[in-house]
Every structure is written in structure tokens, then in C-alpha cells.
Design a protein around this motif. Structure first.
Motif, PDB file in Angstrom:
ATOM      1  N   TYR A   9      24.660  -3.336  89.657  1.00  0.00           N
ATOM      2  CA  TYR A   9      24.092  -4.451  90.435  1.00  0.00           C
ATOM      3  C   TYR A   9      22.829  -4.987  89.754  1.00  0.00           C
ATOM      4  CZ  TYR A   9      21.614  -6.871  94.156  1.00  0.00           C
ATOM      5  OH  TYR A   9      20.914  -7.807  94.881  1.00  0.00           O
ATOM      6  N   LYS A  10      21.974  -4.076  89.294  1.00  0.00           N
ATOM      7  CA  LYS A  10      20.715  -4.462  88.645  1.00  0.00           C
ATOM      8  C   LYS A  10      20.985  -5.284  87.368  1.00  0.00           C
ATOM      9  CE  LYS A  10      16.561  -2.291  86.683  1.00  0.00           C
ATOM     10  NZ  LYS A  10      16.661  -1.838  85.306  1.00  0.00           N
ATOM     11  N   MET A  11      21.954  -4.822  86.549  1.00  0.00           N
ATOM     12  CA  MET A  11      22.276  -5.546  85.308  1.00  0.00           C
ATOM     13  C   MET A  11      22.803  -6.947  85.613  1.00  0.00           C
ATOM     14  SD  MET A  11      23.855  -2.998  82.455  1.00  0.00           S
ATOM     15  CE  MET A  11      25.129  -2.346  83.492  1.00  0.00           C
ATOM     16  N   THR A  12      23.668  -7.040  86.620  1.00  0.00           N
ATOM     17  CA  THR A  12      24.232  -8.342  86.992  1.00  0.00           C
ATOM     18  C   THR A  12      23.136  -9.276  87.481  1.00  0.00           C
ATOM     19  OG1 THR A  12      26.311  -7.289  87.585  1.00  0.00           O
ATOM     20  CG2 THR A  12      25.937  -9.488  88.474  1.00  0.00           C
ATOM     21  N   THR A  13      22.241  -8.763  88.319  1.00  0.00           N
ATOM     22  CA  THR A  13      21.145  -9.578  88.861  1.00  0.00           C
ATOM     23  C   THR A  13      20.221 -10.061  87.746  1.00  0.00           C
ATOM     24  OG1 THR A  13      21.233  -8.318  90.908  1.00  0.00           O
ATOM     25  CG2 THR A  13      19.236  -9.595  90.538  1.00  0.00           C
ATOM     26  N   GLU A  14      19.863  -9.163  86.820  1.00  0.00           N
ATOM     27  CA  GLU A  14      18.977  -9.541  85.703  1.00  0.00           C
ATOM     28  C   GLU A  14      19.619 -10.633  84.846  1.00  0.00           C
ATOM     29  OE1 GLU A  14      18.171  -5.854  83.709  1.00  0.00           O
ATOM     30  OE2 GLU A  14      16.565  -5.306  85.111  1.00  0.00           O
ATOM     31  N   ARG A  15      20.917 -10.509  84.629  1.00  0.00           N
ATOM     32  CA  ARG A  15      21.643 -11.511  83.826  1.00  0.00           C
ATOM     33  C   ARG A  15      21.626 -12.877  84.521  1.00  0.00           C
ATOM     34  NH1 ARG A  15      23.700 -13.101  79.144  1.00  0.00           N
ATOM     35  NH2 ARG A  15      25.569 -14.316  79.321  1.00  0.00           N
ATOM     36  N   VAL A  16      21.964 -12.893  85.802  1.00  0.00           N
ATOM     37  CA  VAL A  16      21.990 -14.157  86.558  1.00  0.00           C
ATOM     38  C   VAL A  16      20.602 -14.782  86.588  1.00  0.00           C
ATOM     39  CG1 VAL A  16      22.297 -15.137  88.877  1.00  0.00           C
ATOM     40  CG2 VAL A  16      24.005 -13.557  87.964  1.00  0.00           C
ATOM     41  N   GLU A  17      19.577 -13.965  86.861  1.00  0.00           N
ATOM     42  CA  GLU A  17      18.217 -14.503  86.970  1.00  0.00           C
ATOM     43  C   GLU A  17      17.684 -15.000  85.635  1.00  0.00           C
ATOM     44  OE1 GLU A  17      15.737 -11.716  89.084  1.00  0.00           O
ATOM     45  OE2 GLU A  17      16.598 -12.349  91.004  1.00  0.00           O
ATOM     46  N   SER A  18      18.136 -14.406  84.526  1.00  0.00           N
ATOM     47  CA  SER A  18      17.672 -14.891  83.213  1.00  0.00           C
ATOM     48  C   SER A  18      18.142 -16.327  82.989  1.00  0.00           C
ATOM     49  CB  SER A  18      18.140 -13.971  82.085  1.00  0.00           C
ATOM     50  OG  SER A  18      19.507 -14.172  81.795  1.00  0.00           O
ATOM     51  N   PHE A  19      19.325 -16.664  83.501  1.00  0.00           N
ATOM     52  CA  PHE A  19      19.831 -18.041  83.355  1.00  0.00           C
ATOM     53  C   PHE A  19      19.218 -18.987  84.391  1.00  0.00           C
ATOM     54  CE2 PHE A  19      22.772 -16.071  80.514  1.00  0.00           C
ATOM     55  CZ  PHE A  19      23.085 -17.071  79.606  1.00  0.00           C
ATOM     56  N   LEU A  20      18.825 -18.448  85.534  1.00  0.00           N
ATOM     57  CA  LEU A  20      18.204 -19.285  86.567  1.00  0.00           C
ATOM     58  C   LEU A  20      16.758 -19.623  86.229  1.00  0.00           C
ATOM     59  CD1 LEU A  20      19.472 -17.604  89.875  1.00  0.00           C
ATOM     60  CD2 LEU A  20      20.136 -19.843  88.987  1.00  0.00           C
ATOM     61  N   PHE A  21      16.031 -18.662  85.668  1.00  0.00           N
ATOM     62  CA  PHE A  21      14.578 -18.808  85.568  1.00  0.00           C
ATOM     63  C   PHE A  21      14.019 -18.899  84.144  1.00  0.00           C
ATOM     64  CE2 PHE A  21      15.316 -16.371  89.593  1.00  0.00           C
ATOM     65  CZ  PHE A  21      15.085 -17.436  90.450  1.00  0.00           C
TER      66      PHE A  21
END
Length: 196
Positions: free
Chosen positions: A134-146
Motif C-alpha cells: 500500500y505504501k509503495m502504491t501511494t508513494e508512486r501515485v503521489e509522486s505523479f500528483l505532486f
């Protein structure tokens, strides 16, 4: 050192699993070799196993309008799987391909559930695996958002510099959401700035 011993040593060093816990699991383990460019998983298939990587590396990617988009690179002492597909026994949206000749120790969902039933330590281990996924997926998504492309590249330099030693640049460009030429320009610009 046996193939299983690498996995067992890693489990007992990085977690709270005991030798007894590992012995419960060992009969279910299989060793596999996957050659460079071969697939561990293809889109549309259910991920029936999780593999602990003894040696080599993999990439996870999906297709978007015929273009391969990399989402993750997996190295020694990491798990190769589509965790969502594995746990829910549903078709995967991803491909997982060996980038080098690899050796994994694999197990299926039944083996993991059996270990959960026999040991609270294995249950706890499973929860930690789910949290890390979950943490890896969240970090990946947030890197593209922010973050923009340059910030994502700088983040990679700071936190995953080993990627540059083992992964071809065109795969890294895709992983960062950049065209290969854009990544080359960005690398030159950063090298130039560091010299100033």
C-alpha cells in the motif's frame, strides 16, 4: 548456500519470524529460474504465486495505447508479485518481466494462508507485506500528483540511485513518466548545475 536458506536467513533477520515459523513454510516453497526477457506474469492472468528474489531483477509494467509504462523495479531480497491479483485471485492489469536472469523462491496463496492459520507471526508478516504494498502504491501515485518530471528524477537519484546502475535509461524514462530525450536533457542539465 541453498536457495531456501537465502530466503530463510532474510526472513529471520528482517522480521520476527523464528526458525520454527520458517520450517512450517519450507515444504511449500519452490525454486524457479526465469530468464531475461521472460515473463513472471502477463496482463489478464491471475497472479498465482509470490516470489522472493534471490538474484536478478524484474520490472512491472502495463500497456497504454500500445506503449509500455513501467511502474516498479524489483531487486534481490524483494518480493515479485501483483499483490492485489494474488490476494483477491483476480486477473492482473500488469506484466512482470525479468530484466536479467533471475532466481526466485516462490509460494502460492494456499501456502501463505496455511502459515497464517498455524502461526500468529506469519499473520503479522502478511499484514506488514500488505502495508508495504500500500505504501509503495501511494508513494508512486503521489509522486505523479505532486512532483514534476525533474523532481521525480531528483527523488530517484536521492532514494533509488541503484536503478541507474542496472536499469536501461529508456525503462527509467518510462518509470518517471518522461520521454527518453527529455530524461537525457534533464540529466545533462543536472550534471551541468552540479559542476557550477
Amino acid at each position: 548456500m541453498s536457495n531456501f536458506k537465502i530466503f530463510k536467513d532474510w526472513l529471520t533477520q528482517v522480521s520476527f519470524l523464528t526458525d520454527q515459523d520458517c520450517s512450517l513454510f519450507e515444504p511449500y516453497l519452490k525454486t524457479k529460474t526465469i530468464k531475461a526477457k521472460e515473463h513472471f506474469l502477463v496482463e489478464g492472468k491471475i497472479c498465482r504465486e509470490t516470489g522472493f528474489l534471490n538474484q536478478g531483477c524484474f520490472r512491472t509494467y502495463y500497456l497504454n495505447e500500445g506503449k509500455e509504462i513501467n511502474t516498479r523495479f524489483i531487486f534481490e531480497h524483494e518480493f515479485v508479485t501483483d499483490y492485489d491479483s494474488f490476494l483477491q485471485e483476480k486477473p492482473s492489469r500488469y506484466f512482470i518481466q525479468a530484466l536479467e536472469n533471475t532466481e526466485i523462491v516462490s509460494f502460492n496463496l494456499k501456502a501463505l494462508q496455511n502459515a497464517y492459520n498455524q502461526s500468529k507471526n506469519w499473520e503479522r508478516f502478511g499484514r506488514i507485506m500488505a502495508e508495504q504494498s500500500y505504501k509503495m502504491t501511494t508513494e508512486r501515485v503521489e509522486s505523479f500528483l505532486f512532483l514534476d518530471g525533474e523532481q521525480r528524477y531528483l527523488d530517484l537519484l536521492n532514494n533509488q540511485p541503484h536503478l541507474l546502475d542496472r536499469i536501461p535509461l529508456y525503462h527509467i524514462a518510462s518509470y518517471l513518466g518522461l520521454e527518453r530525450e527529455s530524461l537525457s536533457r534533464l540529466r545533462k542539465k543536472i550534471v551541468h548545475q552540479q559542476r557550477l
